[in-house]
Scaffold this motif. Structure first.
Motif, PDB file in Angstrom:
ATOM      1  N   PHE A 304       0.835  -1.210   0.000  1.00 39.14           N
ATOM      2  CA  PHE A 304       0.000   0.000   0.000  1.00 39.14           C
ATOM      3  C   PHE A 304       0.871   1.262   0.000  1.00 39.14           C
ATOM      4  CE2 PHE A 304      -2.943   2.901   2.544  1.00 39.14           C
ATOM      5  CZ  PHE A 304      -3.793   3.160   1.479  1.00 39.14           C
ATOM      6  N   HIS A 305       2.214   1.119   0.137  1.00 36.21           N
ATOM      7  CA  HIS A 305       3.036   2.312   0.390  1.00 36.21           C
ATOM      8  C   HIS A 305       2.946   3.396  -0.694  1.00 36.21           C
ATOM      9  CE1 HIS A 305       6.628   0.573  -1.857  1.00 36.21           C
ATOM     10  NE2 HIS A 305       6.715   1.847  -2.186  1.00 36.21           N
ATOM     11  N   CYS A 308      -0.076   5.424   0.355  1.00 36.98           N
ATOM     12  CA  CYS A 308      -0.355   5.629   1.778  1.00 36.98           C
ATOM     13  C   CYS A 308       0.094   7.007   2.263  1.00 36.98           C
ATOM     14  CB  CYS A 308       0.338   4.549   2.596  1.00 36.98           C
ATOM     15  SG  CYS A 308       0.010   4.732   4.365  1.00 36.98           S
ATOM     16  N   LYS A 310       0.685   7.842   5.194  1.00 35.84           N
ATOM     17  CA  LYS A 310       1.562   7.723   6.364  1.00 35.84           C
ATOM     18  C   LYS A 310       2.873   6.989   6.055  1.00 35.84           C
ATOM     19  CE  LYS A 310      -0.016   6.817  10.481  1.00 35.84           C
ATOM     20  NZ  LYS A 310      -0.653   6.023  11.553  1.00 35.84           N
ATOM     21  N   ALA A 311       3.124   6.661   4.789  1.00 31.85           N
ATOM     22  CA  ALA A 311       4.267   5.807   4.438  1.00 31.85           C
ATOM     23  C   ALA A 311       5.597   6.422   4.866  1.00 31.85           C
ATOM     24  CB  ALA A 311       4.270   5.539   2.946  1.00 31.85           C
ATOM     25  N   CYS A 315       8.485   1.261   5.206  1.00 31.62           N
ATOM     26  CA  CYS A 315       7.329   0.676   4.510  1.00 31.62           C
ATOM     27  C   CYS A 315       7.695   0.181   3.112  1.00 31.62           C
ATOM     28  CB  CYS A 315       6.196   1.700   4.406  1.00 31.62           C
ATOM     29  SG  CYS A 315       5.740   2.419   5.975  1.00 31.62           S
ATOM     30  N   PRO A 320       4.462  -5.489   6.329  1.00 26.24           N
ATOM     31  CA  PRO A 320       3.935  -5.641   7.693  1.00 26.24           C
ATOM     32  C   PRO A 320       3.079  -6.899   7.819  1.00 26.24           C
ATOM     33  CG  PRO A 320       2.684  -3.981   6.499  1.00 26.24           C
ATOM     34  CD  PRO A 320       3.739  -4.464   5.555  1.00 26.24           C
ATOM     35  N   HIS A 334       2.959  -0.992   9.796  1.00 28.72           N
ATOM     36  CA  HIS A 334       4.048  -0.689  10.734  1.00 28.72           C
ATOM     37  C   HIS A 334       3.672   0.463  11.670  1.00 28.72           C
ATOM     38  CE1 HIS A 334       6.561  -3.453   8.664  1.00 28.72           C
ATOM     39  NE2 HIS A 334       6.643  -2.746   7.554  1.00 28.72           N
ATOM     40  N   TYR A 335       2.788   1.329  11.208  1.00 33.05           N
ATOM     41  CA  TYR A 335       2.446   2.520  12.004  1.00 33.05           C
ATOM     42  C   TYR A 335       0.926   2.676  12.113  1.00 33.05           C
ATOM     43  CZ  TYR A 335       7.250   3.257  10.580  1.00 33.05           C
ATOM     44  OH  TYR A 335       8.586   3.076  10.348  1.00 33.05           O
TER      45      TYR A 335
HETATM   46  S1  SF4 Z   1       3.009  -0.087   6.659  1.00 35.49           S
HETATM   47 FE1  SF4 Z   1       1.297   1.212   7.297  1.00 35.49          FE
HETATM   48  S2  SF4 Z   1       2.120   3.283   7.216  1.00 35.49           S
HETATM   49 FE2  SF4 Z   1       3.498   2.012   6.061  1.00 35.49          FE
HETATM   50  S3  SF4 Z   1       2.758   2.188   3.940  1.00 35.49           S
HETATM   51 FE3  SF4 Z   1       1.824   0.379   4.843  1.00 35.49          FE
HETATM   52  S4  SF4 Z   1      -0.118   1.082   5.595  1.00 35.49           S
HETATM   53 FE4  SF4 Z   1       1.132   2.907   5.255  1.00 35.49          FE
END
Ligand code: SF4
Ligand SMILES: Nc1ncnc2c1ncn2[C@@H]1O[C@H](COP(=O)(O)OP(=O)(O)OP(=O)(O)O)[C@@H](O)[C@H]1O
Ligand SMILES: [Mg+2]
Length: 338
Positions: A304-305, A308, A310-311, A315, A320, A334-335
């Motif tokens: 999803f990075h 995302c 919040k990446a 990431c 994750p 991760h977050y």
């Molecule tokens: S691990 Fe979480 S914060 Fe990082 S890109 Fe994926 S969804 Fe976004």
């Protein structure tokens, strides 16, 4: 559950002792298209999906187009053979059971499809359509006639509908026939793949209401597949959110809707219209950039990075795992929101 499946399940996720269906590390890689010199890379449509379905509950399965919902649904009822992982029904691993040995179990899990007309034989009457699964079970003519009459009534159709053909019905009525056929063998699990997406909004509520009533009366469990969280909100007890072949968040409906922990779930929920116009104006919409990437060439790390908000650097490198957060649901991020 056999000892072997139990151990496999334990490694992936704690098994529910009362699970009707236990899905562990389920995967489907479709072979790539044949090119001039070589085959294209395979399409990893479903990758490491694990969840349980309890008797009589509804698990909503949501995500954007192409994330692997239908492929997952079809593997649950063995309309498609997985390339990885296991599906256990009441503890019995059905993943690699031959179709012959699967036959006695077949009546216990059924499927409802998005397009009711495409899934009903246009040359058969309603009577013949609903009778077919009962006939396959070896029921007598008397039993079949009685059951078909009861089923038609149960789904809100009239006895005179029995002699009609699918094209003589509206979409909503045709879906009622599909539901009656799916329930004919009194299954314990029905996988409903976007059962209301092709219907008018007013009819959608009627079909969802019907499915809820049937669940109360018959105790059937549903895996209810839909594009968006709005459709599954009412009917689901638990919800799983899929992105690019994986579950990114799963938990009780109220936890996921009221306190989403994954950025993707938050974005999907921010697009669900709110009934209160003032709340609708005030709320923040999270707009995701671009379309989901192709599962034939998924991004590195957290897939999803690229979309995302919040990446961070980690990431892009590290995928994750689905883990329990401080919130009650499991999240692959991760977050996550805490
Ligand atoms: S691990 Fe979480 S914060 Fe990082 S890109 Fe994926 S969804 Fe976004
Ligand atoms: N038979 C197949 N051969 C190759 N690729 C396939 C096949 N069936 C599905 N796919 C691919 O697998 C991925 C997942 O497809 P799937 O139909 O399961 O998604 P979906 O979430 O149900 O999408 P939608 O919401 O559009 O119904 C997609 O990229 C799709 O193109
Ligand atoms: Mg689909």
């Amino acid at each position: 559950m056999t000892t072997e499946t139990l151990h496999a399940a334990d490694r992936a996720q704690p098994a529910l002792s009362d699970a009707l269906l236990s899905v562990r590390d389920l995967g489907m890689t479709f072979p790539g298209a044949r090119g001039v010199l070589r085959r294209m890379p395979g399409v990893r449509a479903v990758d490491g999906v694990s969840f349980d379905v309890r008797p009589g509950e509804t698990l909503g399965l949501v995500g954007e187009s192409g994330c692997g919902k239908s492929t997952t649904g079809r593997m649950l009822v063995r309309l498609l053979d997985p390339t990885a992982g296991t599906v256990a029904f009441r503890g019995q691993d059905i993943t690699r059971t031959s179709q012959g040995r699967l036959r006695p179990l077949r009546s216990k899990f059924q499927m409802i499809f998005q397009d009711p007309f495409a899934s009903l034989n246009p040359r058969q009457t309603v009577q013949q359509i609903i009778a077919a699964p009962l006939r396959a079970q070896g029921a007598s003519s008397g039993e079949i006639a009685r059951e078909v009459r009861d089923l038609v009534q149960l789904v809100g159709l009239a006895p005179e509908h029995l002699e009609r053909y699918p094209h003589q019905f509206s979409g909503g009525q045709a879906q009622r026939i599909g539901i009656a056929r799916a329930l004919a063998t009194r299954p314990e699990l029905v996988v409903a793949d976007e059962p209301v997406s092709a219907l008018d909004v007013s009819i959608q509520a009627q079909i969802v209401g019907l499915m809820e009533r049937l669940q109360r009366e018959l105790g059937v469990a549903y895996v209810f597949i839909a594009h968006d969280l709005a459709v599954v909100k009412h009917i689901s007890h638990r919800v799983a959110v899929m992105y690019l072949g994986r579950i990114v968040e799963i938990g009780d409906k109220d936890d996921v809707y009221q306190r989403p922990a994954h950025p993707y779930t938050k974005a999907l929920l921010s697009a669900v219209p709110l009934p209160d116009p003032a709340a609708e104006r005030a709320r923040e919409r999270i707009v995701l950039l671009g379309d989901p990437p192709s599962p034939a060439n998924p991004p590195s790390g957290c897939t999803f990075h690229p979309r995302c908000p919040k990446a961070q650097a980690r990431c892009r490198e590290e995928a994750p795992l689905l883990t329990l957060t401080t919130r009650a649901q499991q999240v692959a991020c991760h977050y996550p929101e805490t």
